[in-house]
Design an enzyme around this catalytic site. Structure first.
Site, mmCIF file in Angstrom:
data_model
loop_
_atom_site.group_PDB
_atom_site.id
_atom_site.type_symbol
_atom_site.label_atom_id
_atom_site.label_comp_id
_atom_site.label_asym_id
_atom_site.label_seq_id
_atom_site.Cartn_x
_atom_site.Cartn_y
_atom_site.Cartn_z
ATOM 1 N N ASN A 9 0.866 -1.182 0.000
ATOM 2 C CA ASN A 9 0.000 0.000 0.000
ATOM 3 C C ASN A 9 0.900 1.229 0.000
ATOM 4 O O ASN A 9 1.453 1.604 1.032
ATOM 5 C CB ASN A 9 -0.908 -0.008 1.237
ATOM 6 C CG ASN A 9 -1.793 1.234 1.293
ATOM 7 O OD1 ASN A 9 -1.912 1.960 0.305
ATOM 8 N ND2 ASN A 9 -2.405 1.471 2.434
ATOM 9 N N LYS A 11 0.092 4.238 -0.390
ATOM 10 C CA LYS A 11 -0.576 5.447 0.127
ATOM 11 C C LYS A 11 -0.245 6.634 -0.794
ATOM 12 O O LYS A 11 -0.134 6.460 -1.998
ATOM 13 C CB LYS A 11 -0.170 5.714 1.573
ATOM 14 C CG LYS A 11 -0.266 4.466 2.456
ATOM 15 C CD LYS A 11 -0.159 4.778 3.915
ATOM 16 C CE LYS A 11 -0.098 3.479 4.704
ATOM 17 N NZ LYS A 11 -0.217 3.661 6.122
ATOM 18 N N HIS A 97 -9.682 1.263 4.498
ATOM 19 C CA HIS A 97 -8.428 1.445 5.238
ATOM 20 C C HIS A 97 -8.694 2.381 6.421
ATOM 21 O O HIS A 97 -9.491 3.317 6.308
ATOM 22 C CB HIS A 97 -7.353 2.022 4.314
ATOM 23 C CG HIS A 97 -5.995 1.976 4.939
ATOM 24 N ND1 HIS A 97 -5.578 2.903 5.858
ATOM 25 C CD2 HIS A 97 -4.972 1.096 4.790
ATOM 26 C CE1 HIS A 97 -4.349 2.597 6.257
ATOM 27 N NE2 HIS A 97 -3.955 1.507 5.621
ATOM 28 N N GLU A 99 -7.140 4.775 7.569
ATOM 29 C CA GLU A 99 -6.920 6.204 7.274
ATOM 30 C C GLU A 99 -8.136 6.796 6.565
ATOM 31 O O GLU A 99 -8.484 7.959 6.773
ATOM 32 C CB GLU A 99 -5.636 6.364 6.431
ATOM 33 C CG GLU A 99 -4.394 6.096 7.286
ATOM 34 C CD GLU A 99 -3.210 5.532 6.528
ATOM 35 O OE1 GLU A 99 -3.193 5.594 5.282
ATOM 36 O OE2 GLU A 99 -2.298 5.016 7.201
ATOM 37 N N GLU A 169 -6.014 -4.928 10.504
ATOM 38 C CA GLU A 169 -4.983 -3.923 10.727
ATOM 39 C C GLU A 169 -5.275 -3.171 12.031
ATOM 40 O O GLU A 169 -6.049 -2.198 12.031
ATOM 41 C CB GLU A 169 -4.971 -2.917 9.577
ATOM 42 C CG GLU A 169 -4.671 -3.536 8.237
ATOM 43 C CD GLU A 169 -4.023 -2.530 7.295
ATOM 44 O OE1 GLU A 169 -2.923 -2.816 6.823
ATOM 45 O OE2 GLU A 169 -4.604 -1.458 7.070
ATOM 46 N N GLY A 175 1.868 2.211 10.747
ATOM 47 C CA GLY A 175 2.795 3.325 10.566
ATOM 48 C C GLY A 175 3.449 3.781 11.862
ATOM 49 O O GLY A 175 4.064 4.844 11.909
ATOM 50 N N SER A 215 2.886 -2.306 10.403
ATOM 51 C CA SER A 215 4.342 -2.315 10.558
ATOM 52 C C SER A 215 4.998 -3.661 10.212
ATOM 53 O O SER A 215 5.982 -4.067 10.832
ATOM 54 C CB SER A 215 4.741 -1.860 11.960
ATOM 55 O OG SER A 215 4.246 -0.547 12.198
HETATM 56 C C1 PEP Z 1 -1.066 0.086 5.887
HETATM 57 O O1 PEP Z 1 -0.926 1.108 5.272
HETATM 58 O O2 PEP Z 1 -2.060 -0.601 5.673
HETATM 59 C C2 PEP Z 1 -0.050 -0.310 6.862
HETATM 60 C C3 PEP Z 1 -0.210 -1.430 7.518
HETATM 61 O O3 PEP Z 1 0.993 0.547 7.019
HETATM 62 P P1 PEP Z 1 2.383 0.191 7.761
HETATM 63 O O4 PEP Z 1 2.867 -1.105 7.193
HETATM 64 O O5 PEP Z 1 3.297 1.335 7.438
HETATM 65 O O6 PEP Z 1 2.096 0.082 9.225
#
Ligand code: PEP
Length: 253
Positions: A9, A11, A97, A99, A169, A175, A215
């Site tokens: 992803n 982003k 997501h 976000e 998630e 992040g 992460s």
């Molecule tokens: C994500 O964007 O779905 C995500 C899990 O980000 P990260 O791996 O940076 O935590």
């Protein structure tokens, strides 16, 4: 056997030339994928067409959108519909997501509409769920995620639910550099599978891919993916670095 998936992803990162470079660096060294393995690159909207051309013909490697609108068409300036995605050959889309839920007020009901539209357009939704830290601290995460699944996915019939990829998630791990322990991930993934089994039966529950996101990186992917109910990962930060994401791909079961 259900699919094991490494989904990048990006982003809102990378210019077009940076993105092409990253994609090419990964594709140059990507291991050959087994039939049950899949790699997805969720790139920004403006790059979808070119990214699709770059991966064309490569076994089990696909481009995904990061979002779609919850209506079919109309006066929604700046938005992208599922039919637009289908018309450019994009067959995967992240839905819900955290976000988007947080910054764009996407509700479970709106996400149910997005899931329906994706399925009607033959797009595989990668449906994100997961709890904030406050909920985890209260120990209510199982119920929180169950409500998300109930309100956005469980209206589907079995045939359609089977087409959905779920990404768990935990928001506190996205992040932040904090990863859920492999035990925490396994516990939630087993719960998600149990909830699906209680509504749709064991066979279907065992067929749905449930990815972990939060992460994931080269140093922890193998351990997280080795958990029996974890079917790969949705990866943000580490997917922007070729060697990191390649290691995540190599960690797939
Ligand atoms: C994500 O964007 O779905 C995500 C899990 O980000 P990260 O791996 O940076 O935590």
């Amino acid at each position: 056997m259900r699919k094991q998936i490494a989904a990048a992803n990006w982003k809102m990162n990378k210019t077009l030339s940076e993105g092409k470079q990253l994609l090419n660096d990964i594709l140059t060294s990507i291991p050959s994928l087994s039939d049950h393995q899949e790699v997805l690159f969720s790139v920004p909207f403006p790059y979808l067409i070119q990214a699709n051309e770059i991966v064309a013909g490569k076994k089990n490697i696909h481009i995904a959108a990061q979002n779609c609108h919850h209506k079919t068409s109309g006066a929604f300036t700046g938005e992208v519909s599922v039919d637009m995605l289908t018309s450019i050959g994009v067959a995967h889309c992240i839905v819900g997501h955290s976000e988007r839920r947080e910054y764009f007020a996407e509700s479970n009901a709106m996400l149910a509409d997005k899931v329906n539209l994706c399925l009607s357009a033959s797009i595989t939704p990668i449906f994100c769920c997961g709890e904030p830290l406050s909920i985890r601290e209260q120990g209510s995460q199982n119920n929180f995620v169950e409500v998300q699944l109930n309100e956005s996915l469980f209206h589907l019939n079995a045939e359609d639910l089977k087409k959905v990829v779920i990404a768990y998630e935990p928001i506190w791990a996205i992040g932040t550099g904090k990863t859920a322990s492999s035990e925490q991930a396994q516990e939630m993934h087993a719960h998600i599978r149990a909830v699906i089994a209680s509504k749709y039966g064991n066979d279907l529950a065992n067929d749905v891919s449930v990815l972990y996101g939060g992460s994931v990186k080269a140093s922890n992917a193998k351990e997280i993916f080795s958990q029996p109910d974890v079917d790969g990962g949705l990866v943000g930060g580490a997917s922007l670095i070729a060697d990191e994401f390649l290691a995540v791909i190599k960690a797939l079961k």
